[in-house]
Motif scaffolding. Structure first.
Motif, PDB file in Angstrom:
ATOM      1  N   PRO A   1       0.832  -1.215   0.000  1.00  0.00           N
ATOM      2  CA  PRO A   1       0.000   0.000   0.000  1.00  0.00           C
ATOM      3  C   PRO A   1       0.860   1.257   0.000  1.00  0.00           C
ATOM      4  CG  PRO A   1      -0.032  -1.068   2.146  1.00  0.00           C
ATOM      5  CD  PRO A   1       0.642  -2.010   1.210  1.00  0.00           C
ATOM      6  N   ARG A   2       0.306   2.335  -0.579  1.00  0.00           N
ATOM      7  CA  ARG A   2       1.036   3.595  -0.713  1.00  0.00           C
ATOM      8  C   ARG A   2       0.356   4.691   0.107  1.00  0.00           C
ATOM      9  NH1 ARG A   2       1.857   3.740  -7.325  1.00  0.00           N
ATOM     10  NH2 ARG A   2       3.040   1.788  -7.507  1.00  0.00           N
ATOM     11  N   HIS A   3       1.113   5.761   0.337  1.00  0.00           N
ATOM     12  CA  HIS A   3       0.533   6.940   0.972  1.00  0.00           C
ATOM     13  C   HIS A   3       1.159   8.182   0.355  1.00  0.00           C
ATOM     14  CE1 HIS A   3       3.979   8.073   3.746  1.00  0.00           C
ATOM     15  NE2 HIS A   3       4.338   6.869   3.353  1.00  0.00           N
ATOM     16  N   ASP A   4       0.517   9.325   0.532  1.00  0.00           N
ATOM     17  CA  ASP A   4       1.039  10.584   0.013  1.00  0.00           C
ATOM     18  C   ASP A   4       2.371  10.891   0.691  1.00  0.00           C
ATOM     19  OD1 ASP A   4      -1.208  10.859  -1.535  1.00  0.00           O
ATOM     20  OD2 ASP A   4      -2.250  12.134  -0.091  1.00  0.00           O
ATOM     21  N   PHE A   5       3.333  11.377  -0.108  1.00  0.00           N
ATOM     22  CA  PHE A   5       4.670  11.585   0.442  1.00  0.00           C
ATOM     23  C   PHE A   5       5.340  12.787  -0.200  1.00  0.00           C
ATOM     24  CE2 PHE A   5       9.257  10.861   0.615  1.00  0.00           C
ATOM     25  CZ  PHE A   5       9.446  10.583   1.960  1.00  0.00           C
ATOM     26  N   ASN A   6       5.452  13.881   0.538  1.00  0.00           N
ATOM     27  CA  ASN A   6       6.204  15.063   0.139  1.00  0.00           C
ATOM     28  C   ASN A   6       5.992  15.416  -1.332  1.00  0.00           C
ATOM     29  OD1 ASN A   6       7.246  15.379   2.740  1.00  0.00           O
ATOM     30  ND2 ASN A   6       8.952  14.007   2.339  1.00  0.00           N
ATOM     31  N   SER A   7       7.039  15.915  -1.961  1.00  0.00           N
ATOM     32  CA  SER A   7       6.877  16.444  -3.315  1.00  0.00           C
ATOM     33  C   SER A   7       6.960  15.389  -4.399  1.00  0.00           C
ATOM     34  CB  SER A   7       7.947  17.511  -3.582  1.00  0.00           C
ATOM     35  OG  SER A   7       9.236  16.969  -3.422  1.00  0.00           O
ATOM     36  N   ILE A   8       7.276  14.146  -4.066  1.00  0.00           N
ATOM     37  CA  ILE A   8       7.337  13.121  -5.111  1.00  0.00           C
ATOM     38  C   ILE A   8       6.004  12.403  -5.265  1.00  0.00           C
ATOM     39  CG2 ILE A   8       9.815  12.765  -4.929  1.00  0.00           C
ATOM     40  CD1 ILE A   8       9.266  10.189  -3.388  1.00  0.00           C
ATOM     41  N   GLY A   9       5.009  12.788  -4.485  1.00  0.00           N
ATOM     42  CA  GLY A   9       3.659  12.285  -4.710  1.00  0.00           C
ATOM     43  C   GLY A   9       3.260  11.122  -3.836  1.00  0.00           C
ATOM     44  N   TRP A  10       4.088  10.055  -3.827  1.00  0.00           N
ATOM     45  CA  TRP A  10       3.728   8.879  -3.036  1.00  0.00           C
ATOM     46  C   TRP A  10       4.968   8.102  -2.628  1.00  0.00           C
ATOM     47  CZ3 TRP A  10       5.370   4.079  -4.589  1.00  0.00           C
ATOM     48  CH2 TRP A  10       5.773   3.938  -5.934  1.00  0.00           C
ATOM     49  N   PHE A  11       4.797   7.296  -1.605  1.00  0.00           N
ATOM     50  CA  PHE A  11       5.801   6.320  -1.212  1.00  0.00           C
ATOM     51  C   PHE A  11       5.065   5.156  -0.565  1.00  0.00           C
ATOM     52  CE2 PHE A  11       9.507   4.676   1.205  1.00  0.00           C
ATOM     53  CZ  PHE A  11      10.380   4.553   0.132  1.00  0.00           C
ATOM     54  N   TYR A  12       5.757   4.053  -0.381  1.00  0.00           N
ATOM     55  CA  TYR A  12       5.112   2.890   0.223  1.00  0.00           C
ATOM     56  C   TYR A  12       4.805   3.146   1.699  1.00  0.00           C
ATOM     57  CZ  TYR A  12       6.515   0.561  -4.063  1.00  0.00           C
ATOM     58  OH  TYR A  12       6.678   0.233  -5.387  1.00  0.00           O
ATOM     59  N   GLN A  13       3.648   2.692   2.116  1.00  0.00           N
ATOM     60  CA  GLN A  13       3.196   2.933   3.482  1.00  0.00           C
ATOM     61  C   GLN A  13       4.069   2.216   4.507  1.00  0.00           C
ATOM     62  OE1 GLN A  13      -0.982   2.186   4.072  1.00  0.00           O
ATOM     63  NE2 GLN A  13      -0.746   1.887   6.278  1.00  0.00           N
ATOM     64  N   TYR A  14       4.519   1.013   4.155  1.00  0.00           N
ATOM     65  CA  TYR A  14       5.336   0.231   5.072  1.00  0.00           C
ATOM     66  C   TYR A  14       6.803   0.363   4.674  1.00  0.00           C
ATOM     67  CZ  TYR A  14       0.912  -1.747   6.581  1.00  0.00           C
ATOM     68  OH  TYR A  14      -0.359  -1.893   7.062  1.00  0.00           O
ATOM     69  N   TYR A  15       7.624   0.827   5.609  1.00  0.00           N
ATOM     70  CA  TYR A  15       9.011   1.151   5.306  1.00  0.00           C
ATOM     71  C   TYR A  15       9.929  -0.057   5.488  1.00  0.00           C
ATOM     72  CZ  TYR A  15       8.229   6.230   5.073  1.00  0.00           C
ATOM     73  OH  TYR A  15       7.833   7.488   4.709  1.00  0.00           O
ATOM     74  N   THR A  16      10.579  -0.432   4.393  1.00  0.00           N
ATOM     75  CA  THR A  16      11.694  -1.369   4.451  1.00  0.00           C
ATOM     76  C   THR A  16      12.953  -0.516   4.519  1.00  0.00           C
ATOM     77  OG1 THR A  16      10.549  -3.100   3.210  1.00  0.00           O
ATOM     78  CG2 THR A  16      12.955  -3.175   3.229  1.00  0.00           C
ATOM     79  N   ILE A  17      13.615  -0.513   5.664  1.00  0.00           N
ATOM     80  CA  ILE A  17      14.743   0.381   5.913  1.00  0.00           C
ATOM     81  C   ILE A  17      16.046  -0.389   5.831  1.00  0.00           C
ATOM     82  CG2 ILE A  17      15.826   1.932   7.582  1.00  0.00           C
ATOM     83  CD1 ILE A  17      13.008   2.409   8.759  1.00  0.00           C
ATOM     84  N   LEU A  18      16.925   0.059   4.942  1.00  0.00           N
ATOM     85  CA  LEU A  18      18.283  -0.459   4.857  1.00  0.00           C
ATOM     86  C   LEU A  18      19.169   0.544   5.582  1.00  0.00           C
ATOM     87  CD1 LEU A  18      18.430  -1.637   1.124  1.00  0.00           C
ATOM     88  CD2 LEU A  18      17.381  -2.749   3.114  1.00  0.00           C
TER      89      LEU A  18
END
Length: 281
Positions: free
Chosen positions: A130-147
């Motif tokens: 799932p996605r959510h609204d994110f800053n100026s790039i429009g969207w990012f994934y709702q669940y963060y896979t962090i490296l």
């Protein structure tokens, strides 16, 4: 201008609206990774990684399993924070050389829900990622896979110095490069050789890389690309870089002879430009 200070010292590329377009990957060429939980569920190092139910808990181990079996393919990584476990150096060296090593023919994808219990064919199914609204790039994934490049128990700190207009980071033992594509070695001039086939990291947060080497007498790769060290035929797509730093070039991303960013966002990162005459990245 105040908020733009967050990105003034980094090189970014914003291609809003980009989506993931890829060929169907055979199930046999996918490995799954999820964090191991305190109750014994989730990923495990001894699992085969061939389904969410038998997911591994180590990204590099999943990559290596594909390579050792002669497969090109993808590693799907559920939300959570992961740190690298292998050195970029053939002779080992400091633990700070540990990076997520991405060889030719491999794609690592993040943004998957942490509680998935079945396998999906469509990675862009909104139920899967799932996605959510994110800053100026429009969207990012709702669940963060962090490296993450944080190799110590103490997390790196990024504080803004309003007098000097620079970030004042404190690192407690962080990877020189969080993501490493220079798997084909370097030429006699110290420049990275490109990959023979494409490789990609997609849908991940890249954070807390600290490329540091103060030598001006020779070109050391650990002075470049705190977030990602890229080469020809490498791609970072739908990725968010934050809190990355380099002593010379490419605080968040350094492209040594090639590389591509697609739909990427970079914030709170910098390159100090030690001995650099043109650009700071």
């Amino acid at each position: 201008m105040k908020k733009l200070q967050h990105i003034l010292l980094v090189a970014g590329l914003l291609l809003a609206g980009a989506t993931c377009v890829m060929a169907q990957v055979p199930q046999a060429n996918i490995r799954y990774v999820r964090q191991e939980k305190s109750d014994g569920t989730g990923g495990k190092y001894t699992n085969d990684g061939k389904s969410w139910a038998t997911a591994k808990n180590n990204i590099q181990d999943a990559i290596n399993d594909l390579i050792e079996n002669g497969l090109e393919g993808e590693v799907w990584v559920a939300a959570g924070t992961y740190t690298p476990t292998e050195s970029t150096e053939s002779a080992g060296g400091s633990t700070l050389y540990m990076s997520f090593k991405i060889p030719a023919g491999i794609t690592v994808r993040g943004g998957f829900k942490p509680d998935l219990n079945e396998d999906y064919d469509g990675i862009d199914n909104n139920t899967t990622r799932p996605r959510h609204d994110f800053n100026s790039i429009g969207w990012f994934y709702q669940y963060y896979t962090i490296l993450s490049g944080d190799l110590s128990a103490t997390k790196a700190e990024f504080a803004w110095d309003s007098k000097k207009n620079v970030w004042n980071p404190t690192f407690y033992g962080n990877s020189y490069h969080v993501v490493w594509f220079a798997m084909n070695g370097f030429d006699a001039n110290g420049r990275a050789n490109g990959l023979p086939k494409p490789a990609m990291v997609e849908g991940c947060v890249i954070e807390d890389g600290h490329a540091y080497n103060n030598s001006l007498n020779e070109r050391k790769h650990n002075a470049y690309g705190g977030g990602a060290y890229m080469v020809a035929n490498s791609t970072m797509q739908n990725c968010y870089f934050r809190n990355c730093d380099a002593s010379r070039d490419g605080g968040a991303v350094y492209m040594d002879g090639g590389g591509m960013l697609i739909h990427a966002y970079i914030s709170d990162s910098q390159a100090l430009g030690v001995g650099v005459e043109f650009g700071y990245g």
